[in-house]
Motif scaffolding. Structure first.
Motif, PDB file in Angstrom:
ATOM      1  N   CYS C 315      63.421 -30.044 -23.098  1.00  0.00           N
ATOM      2  CA  CYS C 315      62.746 -28.539 -23.301  1.00  0.00           C
ATOM      3  C   CYS C 315      61.597 -28.884 -24.192  1.00  0.00           C
ATOM      4  O   CYS C 315      61.676 -29.255 -25.266  1.00  0.00           O
ATOM      5  N   ALA C 316      60.498 -28.524 -23.565  1.00  0.00           N
ATOM      6  CA  ALA C 316      59.180 -29.093 -24.238  1.00  0.00           C
ATOM      7  C   ALA C 316      58.314 -28.179 -24.999  1.00  0.00           C
ATOM      8  O   ALA C 316      57.386 -28.370 -25.521  1.00  0.00           O
ATOM      9  N   SER C 317      58.745 -26.678 -24.848  1.00  0.00           N
ATOM     10  CA  SER C 317      57.784 -25.852 -25.663  1.00  0.00           C
ATOM     11  C   SER C 317      58.818 -24.850 -26.285  1.00  0.00           C
ATOM     12  O   SER C 317      59.908 -24.780 -25.853  1.00  0.00           O
ATOM     13  N   GLU C 318      58.299 -24.040 -27.159  1.00  0.00           N
ATOM     14  CA  GLU C 318      59.300 -22.850 -27.762  1.00  0.00           C
ATOM     15  C   GLU C 318      59.767 -21.899 -26.807  1.00  0.00           C
ATOM     16  O   GLU C 318      60.776 -21.441 -27.070  1.00  0.00           O
ATOM     17  N   ALA C 320      60.080 -22.297 -23.393  1.00  0.00           N
ATOM     18  CA  ALA C 320      60.913 -22.466 -22.160  1.00  0.00           C
ATOM     19  C   ALA C 320      62.641 -22.474 -22.431  1.00  0.00           C
ATOM     20  O   ALA C 320      62.964 -22.340 -23.419  1.00  0.00           O
ATOM     21  N   ARG C 321      62.983 -22.261 -21.271  1.00  0.00           N
ATOM     22  CA  ARG C 321      64.537 -21.889 -21.319  1.00  0.00           C
ATOM     23  C   ARG C 321      65.442 -22.961 -20.502  1.00  0.00           C
ATOM     24  O   ARG C 321      64.885 -23.208 -19.296  1.00  0.00           O
ATOM     25  N   ILE C 322      66.333 -23.276 -20.983  1.00  0.00           N
ATOM     26  CA  ILE C 322      67.301 -24.142 -20.193  1.00  0.00           C
ATOM     27  C   ILE C 322      68.554 -23.789 -20.342  1.00  0.00           C
ATOM     28  O   ILE C 322      69.386 -23.381 -21.338  1.00  0.00           O
ATOM     29  N   TYR C 323      69.278 -23.543 -18.914  1.00  0.00           N
ATOM     30  CA  TYR C 323      70.539 -23.270 -18.955  1.00  0.00           C
ATOM     31  C   TYR C 323      71.186 -24.172 -18.123  1.00  0.00           C
ATOM     32  O   TYR C 323      70.884 -24.714 -17.008  1.00  0.00           O
ATOM     33  N   THR C 324      72.405 -24.714 -18.793  1.00  0.00           N
ATOM     34  CA  THR C 324      73.122 -25.705 -18.008  1.00  0.00           C
ATOM     35  C   THR C 324      74.612 -25.596 -17.945  1.00  0.00           C
ATOM     36  O   THR C 324      75.016 -25.182 -18.834  1.00  0.00           O
ATOM     37  N   GLN C 325      75.267 -25.823 -16.665  1.00  0.00           N
ATOM     38  CA  GLN C 325      76.557 -25.570 -16.667  1.00  0.00           C
ATOM     39  C   GLN C 325      77.269 -26.598 -15.757  1.00  0.00           C
ATOM     40  O   GLN C 325      77.310 -26.490 -14.475  1.00  0.00           O
ATOM     41  N   THR C 342      72.839 -32.489 -21.355  1.00  0.00           N
ATOM     42  CA  THR C 342      72.326 -32.631 -22.624  1.00  0.00           C
ATOM     43  C   THR C 342      70.831 -31.800 -22.457  1.00  0.00           C
ATOM     44  O   THR C 342      70.280 -31.597 -21.436  1.00  0.00           O
ATOM     45  N   VAL C 343      70.564 -31.334 -23.660  1.00  0.00           N
ATOM     46  CA  VAL C 343      69.224 -30.484 -23.595  1.00  0.00           C
ATOM     47  C   VAL C 343      68.633 -31.219 -24.974  1.00  0.00           C
ATOM     48  O   VAL C 343      69.224 -31.365 -25.973  1.00  0.00           O
ATOM     49  N   GLY C 344      67.452 -31.971 -24.766  1.00  0.00           N
ATOM     50  CA  GLY C 344      67.107 -32.510 -26.030  1.00  0.00           C
ATOM     51  C   GLY C 344      65.482 -32.241 -26.212  1.00  0.00           C
ATOM     52  O   GLY C 344      64.841 -31.611 -25.560  1.00  0.00           O
TER      53      GLY C 344
END
Lengths: 248, 484, 410
Positions: C315-318, C320-325, C342-344
């Motif tokens: 996640c490279a910016s404030e 941006a959104r990541i959803y992982t499942q 992972t979200v890093g």
């Protein structure tokens, strides 16, 4: 010439440097000694511009430029190089790509064209031989899976590639056996020019046998409390720091 | 394979140790749920008007809802009109359970003794204060006076409504509002009793506080409600244990636990849940549908959930944490064992809202027989949760070829400074491990117990001493002989 | 939704006249089911991260142009297919072809089936090995906002081998909505290495469902790459129906600005002794949204299954959104299954190290992103694609113009 005046710095809100004054002229080697936690690594990190450290007061100039106004990469391209105490691993970024980016950034800063591929490969080979580093390591990711000695040697290799004018060797001798120490130190000596100056941070005389300092400083509790000639280092090795603390 | 099936069969024949009933007089109100029943419950408990209003609001909202179906469990059709919503073993009618000099009915006391729950202080395990809840009413809270000296309030929630209305009004429903979900609304309307804990500023509660829940009466539901408030710089460790007798029909348990953790306070909440799981054919058993949530309101506050879930026909619970305060820390440690036809869908939610908040999730599922065991969890980092960190590890162990083990983690990350890691594995006890143990003279049964306990160790270690021993025993009992 | 029902009724006579009987045979039933179900909203688990109705709401012209298929070996328009495809068409999109078309069939697949006017058939006969990679290029062109309904059927007979490459490009400033359904039948011993790459514009919406039925001893690799797009939702369902098969799903997503990429996979282990591997990596910058949901289902009796699923995100910016499942659903005991996600954040120490060597921060960030994505690219088998992709990713991350004329994309 590096000139540090009344430097105060904090890390994580805690003041570590409490008014450091230091001038390093071209061609001079300065050794910086001191107890653990005295602020040696803080000083070197502040010089190279690690954003984790905050300068609260004072100034650093390098060849007349205000270093504190520059970002870490701008400082590097101005000729400052640090050999890290613990070089970080960067998975997935190959040494070759990494060095290419660094070399070309420097050339760009000087207004030069990027280096041609063939020329770059030649340069890599030449410098590699100079510091006796295995070619195998070049195809790996930066520092990934390197032994302690290989990491330190890799730092000196990068120094060879980037030809800095001011080097900080931050406990380059830590974790090295005698042979590795010799290779790293002689590598450094081979790379030195008349203009190259350096700040060598160490606990031991051992490294200073190879890299002979002109001036030795003692840093205690965020201040330089004593400055002397090469014999000061030997005296510290023999007698420790207590006599300095008592004097101060 | 034949041998394995044999083992599975044997496991299915494991008996539920706590399946006795207690012969005491119990005041049960007629089955069914209407506004009048809600009023009756409130009246029987002698509640003030505002409490009745609270219940009625929740009841009216509940009437507009449908029972949710998203979990990986098969909840049988629950006839909410066939359940009695209030059972009081203490009722002072004829055959009252209190003897003339105000002592607890010896029968009732025997029940809790059988369960290993000391009611009388002289029998009490040192350093554990107990609030025992049978069916709907808090039977006795031990050590109350001792705690009172330190300003700690530990009493049944029914008493607290009368004695500390200001605290109840301020905090009840502030973490789990009645609109939260179907079962939360139901509980808010009909909750009968439960524990209330208040730890004042700067006080470290010197003993483990404990409540023991038991469903005794037939055809009743239990809807207890627990509210824990840890004021600034305080500490408390709270234990919860549950059992129920063997009954053919399903018993409904829909509880709410709300925890408020203020600045620098720390709460540890441990559960050993051993409700009756139903028989080997999946008949009967408790439906355990619970909403547990902690609100880490204060900065540097800490909340730790530890649960060992071995009972219930159906378990549906997600002890959760809202990390609102900066630097707050939340943990969830869980072992869930399912056997026969048990179904468990359990996990946690970690909602990171404050800066530099940290959460850890360690979940160990063990499935045997025909059971289904699911981990379901959510980790969310909101845009304000700078520096949020989460680590989740969810492992499943399968003991039999007819059971299921599932993992459903959800991660919603809206922050580029958040670091979230999740890993999960599914495995079975390997033949090689068993052979190795056998070769050293350990029977297969013991080896399974050994391996399972080793597998769950990370979680069991988090339990207070007295509980850890009980939990370890429970693990071996519920799994004895399940692998061949 | 009504606009699509109206559209259907309007063009039905034309479709029935123009289209192949195999396509026509499926229309009525699928349309009726679609009308019942409508577009999936966020309460549908597999669509919780993408607003389908919003993508389908604008008025698009529907392209009914017949396919132009150049002389590519193994590739046919449905009318020229060398075999009768009716046993496969609209049958692969469920766990087992013998199952009826139930309500569970994805409603976007239903809509695609109802509106499909033509279909591509890729047929590789028994024991044959396609020497060259088979390339299918989809270029979205034209002045008008257009909806494209694309339907592909891939049949790999026993022991057939092929590399198949799909690439989506878009030109100009029009909006495009692509509905794609690919059905793949890989029979015993078949080997398929499949690539899908999207390089379109922010005005492109892509809804793709890929279904793969796998026989015994088969080896299937799918490699999905999204470099630039608007809204993309890629569904991949793999049904392992024969023992000792292996499936590998690789995915690389680079999303910035307002890109939205949602990948939803199912690997259904129906039989024992299969192996599945998944590796998806996302870099999300600016206001991009990256979603990944991967479900591994191991059915009762599917013993000795080995399955690994990994989803790593940066996640490279404030904003941006990541959803992982990542999901494991396991009904057999003798299995080895693991998933990790992972979200890093970017490694600050590495960034500083590079800066100390004189590399500007932006470039250092690009290097790290590149290294992160490269790990997926290196999993891809087709060497020239891999090499090309390294260059494309490099260009993409340094925000240079995207390519358009390379050997691979042409």
């Amino acid at each position: 010439m590096l000139e540090i005046k009344n430097l105060h710095a904090t890390v994580g809100g805690k003041e570590i440097l409490k008014g450091v004054n230091l001038t390093i002229n071209d061609g001079e080697i300065h050794a910086l000694m001191g107890t653990n936690g005295a602020g040696k690594s803080t000083l070197s990190n502040v010089i190279v511009g690690n954003p984790a450290y905050e300068v609260t007061e004072g100034s650093i100039t390098f060849d007349g430029q205000d270093l504190l106004a520059m970002s870490a990469d701008e400082r590097a391209n101005a000729g400052i190089f640090m050999s890290f105490q613990m070089p970080v691993e960067i998975p997935g970024v190959s040494m070759t790509n990494f060095m290419k980016a660094a070399v070309n950034a420097r050339r760009k800063a000087r207004g030069e064209e990027p280096m041609k591929a063939a020329e770059f490969i030649k340069l890599m080979k030449e410098k590699r031989q100079l510091v006796e580093i295995d070619q195998k390591l070049m195809s790996r990711s930066v520092n990934e899976g390197f032994s302690g000695g290989e990491k330190k040697r890799n730092e000196i290799f990068q120094m060879a590639m980037l030809e800095p004018t001011f080097c900080i060797l931050d406990e380059t001798d830590s974790g090295l056996d005698v042979d590795a120490l010799r290779i790293v130190a002689t590598g450094f000596n081979k790379l030195r020019t008349e203009k190259t100056s350096a700040m060598v941070i160490t606990h031991y005389q051992r490294l200073l046998d190879y890299i002979k300092p002109d001036i030795v400083h003692v840093l205690i509790d965020g201040k330089i409390v004593m400055t002397g000639g090469p014999d000061l280092a030997q005296k510290i090795e023999d007698e420790g720091f207590d006599w300095i603390k008592n004097n101060a | 394979m034949a041998e394995k099936n044999e083992y599975v069969r044997q496991v299915a024949e494991q008996k539920y140790e706590h399946g006795f009933t207690t012969d005491v007089y119990t005041d049960i109100i007629p089955v069914g749920l209407t506004e009048d029943v809600v009023r009756l419950i409130s009246q029987k408990k002698g509640e003030p008007e505002w409490m009745l209003e609270f219940r009625l609001k929740a009841f009216r909202y509940w009437q507009t809802l449908k029972q949710p179906t998203w979990a990986h469990v098969n909840v049988p059709e629950i006839d909410y009109q066939a359940i009695s919503y209030y059972a009081d073993p203490m009722a002072k009618k004829k055959n009252a359970n209190l003897t003339e000099d105000g002592k607890i009915d010896p029968e009732l006391e025997k029940t809790f003794d059988k369960l290993g729950i000391p009611l009388e202080e002289r029998l009490a395990l040192s350093g554990v204060a107990v609030d025992a809840i049978m069916d709907s009413v808090s039977v006795k809270t031990t050590y109350k006076d001792k705690l009172k000296e330190m300003g700690i309030i530990f009493m049944s929630i029914g008493e607290a409504i009368k004695e500390h209305p200001d605290l109840i009004k301020e905090y009840l429903g502030s973490v789990v509002p009645y609109r939260d979900n179907f079962f939360a609304a139901l509980n808010s309307a009909v909750f009968s009793d439960g524990s209330f804990v208040y730890i004042p500023k700067g006080v470290r509660c010197p003993m483990e506080l404990s409540s023991y829940f038991r469903i005794n009466a037939a055809g009743t539901g239990q809807f207890e409600r627990t509210l824990i408030i840890a004021d600034d710089d305080s500490y408390v460790s709270y234990l919860e244990g549950c059992t129920a007798p063997m009954r053919d029909e399903n018993q409904l348990h829909a509880a709410i636990v709300e925890i408020i953790v203020k600045d620098r306070a720390e709460v540890k909440y441990s559960t050993v849940q051993n409700w009756y799981p139903g028989d080997e054919n999946g008949k009967g058993g408790v439906l355990n549908l619970v909403t547990k949530r902690g609100d880490l309101r204060g900065e540097s506050s800490k909340l730790s959930w530890t649960q060992v879930e071995t009972g219930s026909a159906i378990t549906w619970k997600y002890p959760s944490c809202v990390l609102r305060g900066d630097n707050s820390v939340a943990e969830f440690y869980s072992v869930a064992v399912t056997n026969n036809y048990q179904e468990a869908d359990t996990g946690t939610k970690m909602i990171h809202m404050g800066r530099n908040t940290k959460s850890t999730i360690i979940s160990k599922g063990i499935s045997a027989g025909h059971s289904q065991n699911s981990y379901r969890g959510l980790v969310r980092a909101t845009s304000k949760a700078h520096g949020a960190r989460n680590y989740s590890s969810c492992d499943s162990l399968l003991l039999g070829s007819q059971c299921g083990a599932h993992t459903f983690p959800y991660m919603d990350i809206r922050n580029n400074t958040a670091v979230v890691e999740h890993e999960a594995t599914t495995s079975k006890i390997s033949e090689a491990q068993l052979l190795y143990c056998n070769q050293r003279g350990i029977s297969t049964e013991d080896a399974v117990g050994l391996i399972v306990n080793g597998y769950a160790k990370e979680v069991l270690q988090k339990l207070p001493m007295e509980f850890a021993v009980e939990a370890q025993k429970l693990l071996s009992v519920s799994l004895e002989g399940s692998v061949g | 939704m009504t606009q699509y029902i109206e559209l259907y009724n309007e063009i039905l006579p034309l479709l029935q006249k123009q289209s192949h009987p195999v396509l026509n045979a499926q229309r009525e039933e699928t349309m009726a089911l679609f009308a019942q179900q409508g577009f999936p909203d966020k309460s549908v688990e597999r669509y919780r991260y993408t607003d389908v109705a919003a993508s389908f709401a604008p008025n698009y012209g529907l392209s009914l142009a017949p396919l132009t298929i150049k002389d590519v070996p193994y590739v046919y328009a449905i009318k020229d297919a060398p075999i009768d495809v009716s046993p496969y068409y609209n049958k692969v999109n469920r766990p087992n072809p013998s199952l009826p078309l139930r309500e569970e069939v994805d409603s976007l697949t239903l809509l695609n089936t109802a509106l499909a006017h033509d279909a591509v058939v890729i047929y590789v006969p028994k024991g044959e090995k396609a020497k060259q990679p088979i390339r299918i290029e989809n270029t979205l062109n034209g002045e008008q906002d257009t909806m494209v309904v694309r339907r592909v059927l891939i049949i790999m007979e026993e022991l057939a081998e092929a590399t198949i490459f799909f690439v989506d490009h878009a030109n100009g400033g029009s909006s495009y909505l692509t509905s794609q359904v690919i059905e793949v039948v890989a029979k015993d011993g078949a080997q398929l290495d499949m690539y899908e790459m999207e390089e379109t514009t922010e005005k492109c919406h892509r809804y793709s469902n890929l279904y793969i039925q796998v026989g015994r001893n088969a080896n299937i690799r799918h490699n999905g790459v999204t470099l630039s797009n608007g809204v993309t939702r890629n569904g991949i369902d793999v049904y392992l129906q024969g023992e000792c098969s292996e499936v590998t799903l690789n995915g690389a997503v680079i999303a910035d600005r307002k890109q939205h990429v949602d990948v939803n996979t199912l690997i259904d282990h129906q039989v024992p002794q299969c192996v599945s591997n998944e590796l998806y990596k996302y870099v999300a910058d600016d206001q991009a949204v990256g979603a990944f949901a991967g479900r591994i289902l191991v059915r009762e009796g599917a013993q000795q299954t080995i399955s690994h699923e990994t989803n790593n995100n940066m996640c490279a910016s404030e904003e941006a959104r990541i959803y992982t499942q990542p999901m494991l659903e396991i009904y057999a005991d003798d299995v080895k299954c693991a998933h990790g996600s992972t979200v890093g954040v970017m490694d600050e120490a590495a960034l500083f190290y590079m800066q100390q060597r004189g590399i500007p921060l932006e470039e250092a960030r690009t290097l790290l992103k590149n290294a992160f994505i490269s790990q997926v690219i290196d999993e891809m088998k087709w060497e020239s694609f891999r090499d090309r992709l390294h260059i494309l990713v490099d260009k993409r991350l340094s925000k240079e113009e995207r390519c358009g004329s390379c050997k691979i994309c042409k």
